[in-house]
Design a protein around this motif. Sequence first.
Motif, short mmCIF file in Angstrom:
data_model
loop_
_atom_site.label_atom_id
_atom_site.label_comp_id
_atom_site.label_asym_id
_atom_site.label_seq_id
_atom_site.Cartn_x
_atom_site.Cartn_y
_atom_site.Cartn_z
N ILE A 64 17.42 -18.25 -48.72
CA ILE A 64 17.40 -16.87 -48.21
C ILE A 64 17.87 -16.84 -46.76
N ALA A 65 17.40 -17.82 -45.97
CA ALA A 65 17.80 -17.86 -44.55
C ALA A 65 19.31 -18.01 -44.43
N GLU A 66 19.88 -18.92 -45.23
CA GLU A 66 21.33 -19.16 -45.13
C GLU A 66 22.12 -17.94 -45.61
N LEU A 67 21.72 -17.37 -46.73
CA LEU A 67 22.44 -16.21 -47.26
C LEU A 67 22.35 -15.03 -46.29
N THR A 68 21.17 -14.84 -45.72
CA THR A 68 20.98 -13.72 -44.79
C THR A 68 21.79 -13.92 -43.51
N ARG A 69 21.81 -15.15 -43.01
CA ARG A 69 22.60 -15.43 -41.79
C ARG A 69 24.07 -15.10 -42.02
N TRP A 72 24.56 -11.41 -42.24
CA TRP A 72 24.49 -10.83 -40.89
C TRP A 72 25.83 -11.01 -40.18
N ARG A 81 24.78 -2.88 -37.31
CA ARG A 81 23.54 -3.59 -36.98
C ARG A 81 22.58 -3.63 -38.18
N THR A 82 23.02 -3.04 -39.30
CA THR A 82 22.15 -3.04 -40.48
C THR A 82 22.85 -3.79 -41.61
N VAL A 83 22.15 -4.79 -42.15
CA VAL A 83 22.70 -5.57 -43.26
C VAL A 83 22.58 -4.75 -44.55
N HIS A 84 23.73 -4.57 -45.23
CA HIS A 84 23.74 -3.87 -46.51
C HIS A 84 24.14 -4.83 -47.62
N LYS A 85 24.03 -4.35 -48.85
CA LYS A 85 24.33 -5.24 -49.98
C LYS A 85 25.79 -5.68 -49.97
N VAL A 88 25.99 -8.84 -48.13
CA VAL A 88 25.50 -9.95 -48.96
C VAL A 88 26.63 -10.39 -49.91
N VAL A 92 28.64 -13.99 -50.12
CA VAL A 92 28.78 -14.76 -51.37
C VAL A 92 30.24 -15.11 -51.62
#
Lengths: 124, 97
Positions: A64-69, A72, A81-85, A88, A92
């Motif tokens: 999760i940390a890696e995917l989120t980074r 971001w 400034r907001t992460v959206h799908k 993500v 990927v």
Amino acid sequence: MRQARPYSGMFCGGVSVRTGPHALPLARIKKIMKRSAGETADGGARMISGEAPVVFSKACELFIAELTRRAWAATLDGKRRTVHKEDVATAVHNTDLFDFLVDVVMAVHHAAGGDDGDDAAALE
Amino acid sequence: MRRAVPDNGKIAKDAKESVQECVSEFISFVTSEASDKCMKEKRKTISGEDLIWSLGTLGFEEYVEALKHYLKLYREVSIKPPSVFSQSCLLLHSKVC
């Protein structure tokens, strides 16, 4: 009040409650594992050791940390400034390691009615 | 997710849901690999080591050392005397209640 020790949550891994503010629910992990574990050669259910969901809990944190980074990073590229799908999905698509997630993010995108005519053509 | 994003960043609900789907797929993906390994070795039970091996095989080598260490610590804690076991369960119980 005395602070819980770092691994105290592990002792009650069989209980279906969250084991800490950042820990993933072990019961849910085990449920997904059982669905994917298949059967043994004699047709019996594959068994899962007690430590396996605990290991996965940590592995999922790292994942999760890696995917989120990476998501971001895509957010910053879009000067937001907001992460959206979509961020993500970009993470990927930009990471070879996450190739197995391509269908998942596409499914999420389709479910939301996203416009990806080019992708659909490429699949055919 | 929150820890991976700076304080000035936000995470939309759809991003959380997307990551949740990805995590489920991650678990399935790695479990299938571990299950295949057990089948080839004619074993019934998927262990922590099987998962760690599968992660390495599937390209998540960076996770392997941290998880090996984590598993080692978990096993050490698991064989502690009953008094320590009870204390930890009491702590968790008071936290939940």
